[in-house]
Structures are given as C-alpha cells and as structure tokens.
Design a protein around this motif. Structure first.
Motif, PDB file in Angstrom:
ATOM      1  N   ALA A  65      18.275 -24.544  21.449  1.00  0.00           N
ATOM      2  CA  ALA A  65      17.103 -25.403  21.268  1.00  0.00           C
ATOM      3  C   ALA A  65      16.131 -25.178  22.416  1.00  0.00           C
ATOM      4  CB  ALA A  65      17.532 -26.866  21.216  1.00  0.00           C
ATOM      5  N   PRO A  66      14.840 -25.062  22.140  1.00  0.00           N
ATOM      6  CA  PRO A  66      13.867 -24.852  23.219  1.00  0.00           C
ATOM      7  C   PRO A  66      13.749 -26.097  24.080  1.00  0.00           C
ATOM      8  CG  PRO A  66      12.738 -25.285  21.157  1.00  0.00           C
ATOM      9  CD  PRO A  66      14.190 -25.187  20.820  1.00  0.00           C
ATOM     10  N   PRO A  67      13.127 -25.964  25.259  1.00  0.00           N
ATOM     11  CA  PRO A  67      12.904 -27.158  26.092  1.00  0.00           C
ATOM     12  C   PRO A  67      12.028 -28.165  25.365  1.00  0.00           C
ATOM     13  CG  PRO A  67      12.506 -25.140  27.354  1.00  0.00           C
ATOM     14  CD  PRO A  67      12.650 -24.732  25.921  1.00  0.00           C
ATOM     15  N   LEU A  68      12.276 -29.427  25.660  1.00  0.00           N
ATOM     16  CA  LEU A  68      11.459 -30.469  25.044  1.00  0.00           C
ATOM     17  C   LEU A  68      10.007 -30.347  25.499  1.00  0.00           C
ATOM     18  CD1 LEU A  68      13.630 -33.711  25.159  1.00  0.00           C
ATOM     19  CD2 LEU A  68      12.593 -32.688  23.143  1.00  0.00           C
ATOM     20  N   PRO A  69       9.052 -30.448  24.583  1.00  0.00           N
ATOM     21  CA  PRO A  69       7.641 -30.423  24.986  1.00  0.00           C
ATOM     22  C   PRO A  69       7.287 -31.687  25.763  1.00  0.00           C
ATOM     23  CG  PRO A  69       7.825 -30.958  22.667  1.00  0.00           C
ATOM     24  CD  PRO A  69       9.210 -30.614  23.127  1.00  0.00           C
ATOM     25  N   THR A  70       6.297 -31.567  26.624  1.00  0.00           N
ATOM     26  CA  THR A  70       5.821 -32.710  27.405  1.00  0.00           C
ATOM     27  C   THR A  70       4.582 -33.285  26.729  1.00  0.00           C
ATOM     28  OG1 THR A  70       6.635 -31.694  29.434  1.00  0.00           O
ATOM     29  CG2 THR A  70       5.044 -33.493  29.662  1.00  0.00           C
ATOM     30  N   PRO A 101       3.753 -40.637  24.586  1.00  0.00           N
ATOM     31  CA  PRO A 101       4.770 -40.875  23.552  1.00  0.00           C
ATOM     32  C   PRO A 101       6.074 -40.186  23.923  1.00  0.00           C
ATOM     33  CG  PRO A 101       3.166 -39.257  22.818  1.00  0.00           C
ATOM     34  CD  PRO A 101       2.643 -39.806  24.116  1.00  0.00           C
ATOM     35  N   PRO A 102       7.190 -40.611  23.345  1.00  0.00           N
ATOM     36  CA  PRO A 102       8.471 -39.968  23.681  1.00  0.00           C
ATOM     37  C   PRO A 102       8.500 -38.520  23.222  1.00  0.00           C
ATOM     38  CG  PRO A 102       8.727 -41.478  21.834  1.00  0.00           C
ATOM     39  CD  PRO A 102       7.348 -41.707  22.378  1.00  0.00           C
ATOM     40  N   ALA A 103       9.203 -37.691  23.986  1.00  0.00           N
ATOM     41  CA  ALA A 103       9.317 -36.275  23.651  1.00  0.00           C
ATOM     42  C   ALA A 103      10.393 -36.094  22.589  1.00  0.00           C
ATOM     43  CB  ALA A 103       9.663 -35.473  24.903  1.00  0.00           C
TER      44      ALA A 103
END
Length: 201
Positions: A146-151, A34-36
């Motif tokens: 903002a934190p890094p996008l989760p994978t 699914p999209p992050a």
C-alpha cells in the motif's frame, strides 16, 4: 420582582451567555484537515491466506493458514493460494485470495480464481463435498504494498458574511449595533424620527 419573573430573567440570561460562547467559539475556531484515507482500489499483499473448509459429509469445519505459493491438503482437497490481499486500515475490512482448489476424488470439483471474504458469492467452489470460504490474510507484508497515506490539505475558512457582519464603511458601536460611517449611533431609548410622508410609528 416576583420569584417567577426573576427565574425567567435568569434563564434568559443563561441562554444568552451560552449563545455568546458558541458564537465566540465559531469566531476563534481553526480549520482542520480531513482524515487521511486510502483510495477505494488500494490493497496490501500478505504472505498467508486463511481459509475455512466445511466437509459436508460429517459437518466438520477446519480453519487452515496456508502460505502463499504452497499447497495445503485437507482430506481429499488440495488448496493452493497464489496471492492474498487485504484492505488497509482506513477502508472497510476485506480480504481477497487467488485460490486453486482441487478435489482429488474421481470427477472432483476444481476452482481457480478470486475469493472475497466480504462477498463470498462472487467466487464459489461448486463441490458436493466441500465448502471453501476466504476468511482473511495474515503474516508479513508482501507486494503489492500500500502506498503512503496522502496528506490532506487544510481548507481555507471563508470570512463571515451574513446579516451579523458589519457592512463596508460601517463600524460596530455599543451592543454590537452597526454605526454608519457618517454619523453616531442613535441614543439609547430615542424614538425614530417621523417619516417624511407623515403619520406616526
């Protein structure tokens, strides 16, 4: 064979081919992640707050860009943004500013709190002279970051289970018909055996 019958047969064959290609596409498909996206409570700090000021006396509207931690002056109004936060790109657009507003007229209105661009009714500067609205945040990124996008994980596709899947111990014969493990498939066009209780099919 008449033209109408021939057209009907060709149409049925084309529909069958489309159905076969769709089923093959499903059979050879691959699972996609699914999209992050960020969680709903994620904000990114920005260095500049953009506010819109309306002077009710002369209907003049001014758009002001005020760096965080500084004070801008518009006529008798002082505007001091303490923080400016905006939503990351994967969430619905919104901006929030912690603003201190002060009308220097005698008995002028004051305000100290959050204003949201998407929901201006949550923070209202109650002044008879000025109307102030939060518009957006801009400039360099500052804290909070903002934190890094989760994978997201790729889902595991389940094996097909349904009336079309062959049962355990069966194989598939010609035309996709299931063949029992202990015998051969019935011959094409052969009629079934008579039932034990008599009668005809």
């Amino acid at each position: 064979m008449s033209f109408g019958v021939r057209k009907l047969v060709v149409g049925c064959l084309s529909v069958a081919c489309v159905g076969l290609s769709v089923s093959m596409a499903h059979a050879t498909g691959e699972a996609l992640a699914p999209p992050a996206i960020y969680t709903a409570n994620t904000w990114q700090g920005k260095a500049t707050a953009v506010v819109r000021v309306l002077d009710r006396l002369d209907a003049h509207v001014e758009l002001l860009s005020v760096p965080v931690g500084t004070t801008a002056h518009y006529k008798s109004l002082d505007i001091t943004p303490g923080r400016c936060l905006q939503r990351p790109k994967t969430l619905s657009p919104d901006a929030a500013g912690w603003l201190e507003l002060h009308d220097t007229h005698p008995d002028g209105a004051t305000f100290k709190g959050w204003m949201l661009a998407a929901e201006p009714a949550l923070g209202v500067f109650e002044s008879a002279v000025y109307d102030v609205r939060m518009v957006r945040c801009e400039g360099n990124d500052v804290a909070p970051a903002a934190p890094p996008l989760p994978t997201p994980a790729v889902p595991v596709l389940a094996q097909p289970s349904g009336p079309d899947a062959p049962a355990q111990g069966e194989s598939t014969g010609e035309g996709g018909q299931a063949v029992p493990a202990g015998g051969a498939a019935p011959a094409q066009g052969a009629s079934p055996a008579a039932p034990e209780y008599g009668g005809e099919y």
